[in-house]
Design a protein around this motif. Structure first.
Motif, PDB file in Angstrom:
ATOM      1  N   HIS A  63     -11.806  43.417  55.291  1.00 39.71           N
ATOM      2  CA  HIS A  63     -11.903  41.957  55.180  1.00 39.71           C
ATOM      3  C   HIS A  63     -11.597  41.573  53.737  1.00 39.71           C
ATOM      4  N   VAL A  64     -10.760  40.553  53.532  1.00 40.67           N
ATOM      5  CA  VAL A  64     -10.319  40.181  52.187  1.00 40.67           C
ATOM      6  C   VAL A  64     -11.071  38.942  51.695  1.00 40.67           C
ATOM      7  N   LEU A  65     -11.587  39.043  50.476  1.00 40.79           N
ATOM      8  CA  LEU A  65     -12.265  37.921  49.817  1.00 40.79           C
ATOM      9  C   LEU A  65     -11.571  37.630  48.494  1.00 40.79           C
ATOM     10  N   LEU A  66     -11.053  36.403  48.340  1.00 46.51           N
ATOM     11  CA  LEU A  66     -10.503  35.942  47.071  1.00 46.51           C
ATOM     12  C   LEU A  66     -11.641  35.259  46.316  1.00 46.51           C
ATOM     13  N   ALA A  67     -12.117  35.911  45.265  1.00 48.00           N
ATOM     14  CA  ALA A  67     -13.284  35.419  44.544  1.00 48.00           C
ATOM     15  C   ALA A  67     -12.861  34.766  43.237  1.00 48.00           C
ATOM     16  N   GLY A  68     -12.818  33.443  43.223  1.00 49.39           N
ATOM     17  CA  GLY A  68     -12.449  32.719  42.017  1.00 49.39           C
ATOM     18  C   GLY A  68     -13.584  32.733  41.003  1.00 49.39           C
ATOM     19  N   PHE A  69     -13.246  33.013  39.754  1.00 48.61           N
ATOM     20  CA  PHE A  69     -14.268  33.035  38.709  1.00 48.61           C
ATOM     21  C   PHE A  69     -14.008  31.892  37.747  1.00 48.61           C
ATOM     22  N   THR A  73      -8.736  34.334  38.442  1.00 52.49           N
ATOM     23  CA  THR A  73      -9.030  33.371  37.381  1.00 52.49           C
ATOM     24  C   THR A  73      -7.874  32.390  37.266  1.00 52.49           C
ATOM     25  N   LYS A  74      -8.097  31.311  36.533  1.00 54.15           N
ATOM     26  CA  LYS A  74      -7.049  30.304  36.366  1.00 54.15           C
ATOM     27  C   LYS A  74      -5.948  30.801  35.434  1.00 54.15           C
ATOM     28  N   GLU A  75      -6.208  31.904  34.707  1.00 54.79           N
ATOM     29  CA  GLU A  75      -5.219  32.426  33.765  1.00 54.79           C
ATOM     30  C   GLU A  75      -4.219  33.375  34.412  1.00 54.79           C
TER      31      GLU A  75
END
Length: 213
Positions: free
Chosen positions: A114-120, A92-94
Motif C-alpha cells: 500500500h502506497v502512502l505519499l506523506a507530505g512534510f 516536501t515542497k522542495e
C-alpha cells in the motif's frame, strides 16, 4: 521480492546470478555501473558496517543512470516484507518525487504493498507549530496531487496526508524506526540529509536515484 519482480519484468534480459571475488568493491561496482547504466538493485542488511556504507554512498554519488538500493533489516523472509506492507514516500515542497521513484512505488504496489505519499510541512521554530503557511501548504498539496495522479496512470491508488514538523531529518528518523510493516522509499537527497538512517533504521529503506545529475 524486489529482485524477483525485476527479473520477471526483464525476462531473459535479466541474465544469471554472478558472484565475483574482487579486491576493490567500490571500483568494481563503479565499473559495472558504467558498463551497464540501467536499474540496479543492491541489497545490504541493516545496520551496515563502514565498508558497505562507503560502497553504497559511492554508488549513489557516481552511478550514471537510474539506481535503486534496497536496505533490509534482515534478509530472512524478504518476500513477506513487501507483501501488504506500507510504502511510505516522504514528500516536501522542495523536491517533486521522480518518475523513477514513483515507478518503483508502482512495482511494489502491484506486488501487494500500500502506497502512502506523506507530505512534510516544515514549520519554522520561530512560529507556533500550528501556524498557517498558505504558500507552503499550497505548494505541497500541488506536488502531492501531481504525484498521486502519476501513480494513478501507473494503475496504483494511494493515500496522501500532510504532517507538520520542525525538521525533516527528525521526521525521517521517526518514520523508519519501530514500524515493521513500513518501507521507506527515499530519494538520494533525503538519505544525504540523514546519514544515520543506515544505522538506526528498523524498517526497510529503498533509496532511489533518478539518473545522472
Amino acid at each position: 521480492a524486489l529482485i524477483e519482480t525485476e527479473r520477471k519484468r526483464l525476462g531473459r534480459a535479466a541474465g544469471k546470478l554472478k558472484v565475483a571475488p574482487v579486491r576493490n568493491p567500490c571500483a568494481h561496482l563503479q565499473e559495472q555501473l558504467i558498463e551497464h547504466p540501467a536499474t540496479l538493485i543492491v541489497s545490504a542488511s541493516l545496520p551496515a558496517d563502514d565498508k558497505i556504507e562507503t560502497i553504497l554512498s559511492r554508488a549513489l554519488k557516481d552511478a550514471p543512470g537510474e539506481l535503486l538500493i534496497a536496505r533490509l533489516p534482515s534478509v530472512e523472509d524478504a518476500g513477506a516484507t513487501f507483501n501488504h506492507a506500507q510504502v511510505f514516500i516522504p514528500v516536501t515542497k522542495e523536491e517533486v518525487p521522480s518518475a523513477a521513484l514513483l515507478g518503483w512505488a508502482s512495482r511494489l504496489a502491484h506486488h501487494g504493498a500500500h502506497v502512502l505519499l506523506a507530505g512534510f510541512l516544515e514549520v519554522p521554530r520561530s512560529l507556533p507549530s500550528e501556524a498557517a503557511l498558505p504558500p507552503d501548504e499550497q505548494a505541497l498539496e500541488t506536488i502531492l496531487s501531481e504525484a498521486k495522479a502519476a501513480l494513478h496512470t501507473l494503475g496504483v491508488e494511494c493515500e496522501t496526508k500532510i504532517k507538520r514538523g520542525r525538521e525533516l531529518s527528525d521526521e525521517l528518523l521517526r518514520s523508519c524506526c519501530g514500524e515493521k510493516r513500513r518501507i521507506l522509499l527515499l530519494s538520494e537527497s533525503q538519505v544525504e540529509l540523514v546519514p544515520e538512517l543506515g544505522i538506526r533504521a528498523t524498517s526497510p529503506l529503498l533509496i532511489c536515484r533518478s539518473g545522472r545529475k
